[in-house]
Design an enzyme around this catalytic site. Structure first.
Site, PDB file in Angstrom:
ATOM      1  N   LYS A 194       0.902  -1.194   0.041  1.00 17.90           N
ATOM      2  CA  LYS A 194      -0.100   0.101  -0.038  1.00 17.90           C
ATOM      3  C   LYS A 194       0.753   1.249   0.105  1.00 17.90           C
ATOM      4  CE  LYS A 194      -2.273  -0.723   3.543  1.00 17.90           C
ATOM      5  NZ  LYS A 194      -2.007   0.156   4.565  1.00 17.90           N
ATOM      6  N   ARG A 210      -9.385   2.152   9.039  1.00 22.45           N
ATOM      7  CA  ARG A 210      -8.815   0.804   9.408  1.00 22.45           C
ATOM      8  C   ARG A 210     -10.032   0.134  10.592  1.00 22.45           C
ATOM      9  NH1 ARG A 210      -3.158   1.772   9.265  1.00 22.45           N
ATOM     10  NH2 ARG A 210      -1.972  -0.233   9.657  1.00 22.45           N
ATOM     11  N   ARG A 248      10.988  -6.777   5.790  1.00 25.18           N
ATOM     12  CA  ARG A 248      11.079  -5.276   5.599  1.00 25.18           C
ATOM     13  C   ARG A 248      10.982  -4.809   7.143  1.00 25.18           C
ATOM     14  NH1 ARG A 248       5.078  -2.638   4.624  1.00 25.18           N
ATOM     15  NH2 ARG A 248       4.659  -3.089   6.875  1.00 25.18           N
ATOM     16  N   ARG A 297      11.037  -3.461  10.707  1.00 31.08           N
ATOM     17  CA  ARG A 297      11.725  -2.206  11.363  1.00 31.08           C
ATOM     18  C   ARG A 297      12.294  -2.805  12.545  1.00 31.08           C
ATOM     19  NH1 ARG A 297       7.319   0.797   9.103  1.00 31.08           N
ATOM     20  NH2 ARG A 297       5.887  -0.113  10.574  1.00 31.08           N
ATOM     21  N   ARG A 331      -0.463  -7.438  13.920  1.00 31.10           N
ATOM     22  CA  ARG A 331      -1.037  -6.545  13.167  1.00 31.10           C
ATOM     23  C   ARG A 331      -1.754  -7.260  12.133  1.00 31.10           C
ATOM     24  NH1 ARG A 331       4.373  -3.784  12.323  1.00 31.10           N
ATOM     25  NH2 ARG A 331       4.272  -2.207  13.871  1.00 31.10           N
TER      26      ARG A 331
HETATM   27  P1  AMP Z   1       0.741   1.591   9.342  1.00 30.47           P
HETATM   28  O1  AMP Z   1       1.980   2.099   9.367  1.00 30.47           O
HETATM   29  O2  AMP Z   1      -0.301   1.996   8.591  1.00 30.47           O
HETATM   30  O3  AMP Z   1       0.930   0.131   9.432  1.00 30.47           O
HETATM   31  O4  AMP Z   1       0.864   2.052  10.902  1.00 30.47           O
HETATM   32  C1  AMP Z   1       1.540   1.963  11.944  1.00 30.47           C
HETATM   33  C2  AMP Z   1       0.502   1.779  13.224  1.00 30.47           C
HETATM   34  O5  AMP Z   1      -0.144   3.122  13.596  1.00 30.47           O
HETATM   35  C3  AMP Z   1      -0.572   0.812  13.338  1.00 30.47           C
HETATM   36  O6  AMP Z   1      -0.222  -0.596  13.529  1.00 30.47           O
HETATM   37  C4  AMP Z   1      -1.723   1.438  14.222  1.00 30.47           C
HETATM   38  O7  AMP Z   1      -0.989   1.183  15.784  1.00 30.47           O
HETATM   39  C5  AMP Z   1      -1.484   2.985  14.014  1.00 30.47           C
HETATM   40  N1  AMP Z   1      -2.433   3.356  13.076  1.00 30.47           N
HETATM   41  C6  AMP Z   1      -1.972   3.915  11.803  1.00 30.47           C
HETATM   42  N2  AMP Z   1      -3.219   4.130  11.185  1.00 30.47           N
HETATM   43  C7  AMP Z   1      -4.201   4.028  12.059  1.00 30.47           C
HETATM   44  C8  AMP Z   1      -5.759   3.944  12.052  1.00 30.47           C
HETATM   45  N3  AMP Z   1      -6.203   4.433  10.745  1.00 30.47           N
HETATM   46  N4  AMP Z   1      -6.391   3.503  13.147  1.00 30.47           N
HETATM   47  C9  AMP Z   1      -5.852   3.121  14.225  1.00 30.47           C
HETATM   48  N5  AMP Z   1      -4.419   3.103  14.270  1.00 30.47           N
HETATM   49  C10 AMP Z   1      -3.679   3.513  13.227  1.00 30.47           C
END
Ligand code: AMP
Length: 187
Positions: free
Chosen positions: A13, A88, A127, A129, A140
């Site tokens: 994405k 989400r 990948r 971190r 996740r």
């Molecule tokens: P991502 O880089 O999109 O995987 O986001 C990393 C982390 O940020 C996620 O695992 C959540 O803890 C938090 N996060 C990002 N976007 C959202 C969202 N729309 N709703 C809730 N938590 C979010």
């Protein structure tokens, strides 16, 4: 163009959002990236979300609503945007519809990047971190399935969803995205 990119962690994405943003000249808005920056800068938002993020769970809908509302109100999002990582949950999707209605606007479409689960696990392990343990990665994926996957049906029912096979080379996926949007624009 107001677009959502929907897909599991590891679906590609983020990469596709950046490519599309460049192609269309609109910002890619990654809520995950915004939160990571807040954590790194030690802002009150960062302090609030730090722990939840490191567990692989979702930040609460109210907090995310504020983050997204403020971001979409910024000038550079006037002409359109690509949302990567929001919504989400079903509650977030409803709130997004409301926010856009208030701005007298609506979504053009939702692009759903489909990737088999085995490929996802392989990609995110590759990948990962520094702070991602395998346990957090699995969490996740569990959270994605439970809370985010229902959005596929949600947007399908509203006639907004286009599914794209994400198990291909980056350029092939990018081409399929543009083709899908072209069909939308001309429709
Ligand atoms: P991502 O880089 O999109 O995987 O986001 C990393 C982390 O940020 C996620 O695992 C959540 O803890 C938090 N996060 C990002 N976007 C959202 C969202 N729309 N709703 C809730 N938590 C979010």
């Amino acid at each position: 163009m107001r677009i959502i990119l929907l897909g599991a962690p590891g679906s590609g994405k983020g990469t596709q959002a950046a490519l599309l943003a460049e192609e269309l000249g609109i910002p890619a808005i990654s809520t995950g990236e915004m939160l990571r920056q807040a954590v790194a800068a030690g802002t009150p938002l960062g302090e609030k979300v730090k722990q939840v993020m490191s567990s692989g769970d979702l930040v609460d809908d109210a907090t995310m609503g504020e983050v997204v509302k403020e971001r979409l109100a910024r000038k550079d999002a006037n002409e359109g945007f690509i949302l990567d990582g929001y919504p989400r949950t079903l509650a977030q999707a409803d709130l997004l519809t409301e926010i856009l209605e208030e701005m007298e606007s609506e979504l053009d479409g939702v692009l759903y990047l489909q990737v088999p689960e085995a490929v996802l696990v392989e990609r995110i392990l590759g990948r990962r971190r520094a702070d991602d343990t395998e346990g957090v990665i699995r969490q996740r994926l569990v959270v994605y399935k439970r809370q985010t996957q229902p959005l596929v049906e949600y947007y399908k029912q509203r006639g907004k969803l286009t599914a794209i096979d994400g198990d291909r080379l980056i350029e092939e996926v990018a081409g399929a995205f543009l083709e899908a949007l072209g069909r939308k624009v001309n429709a």
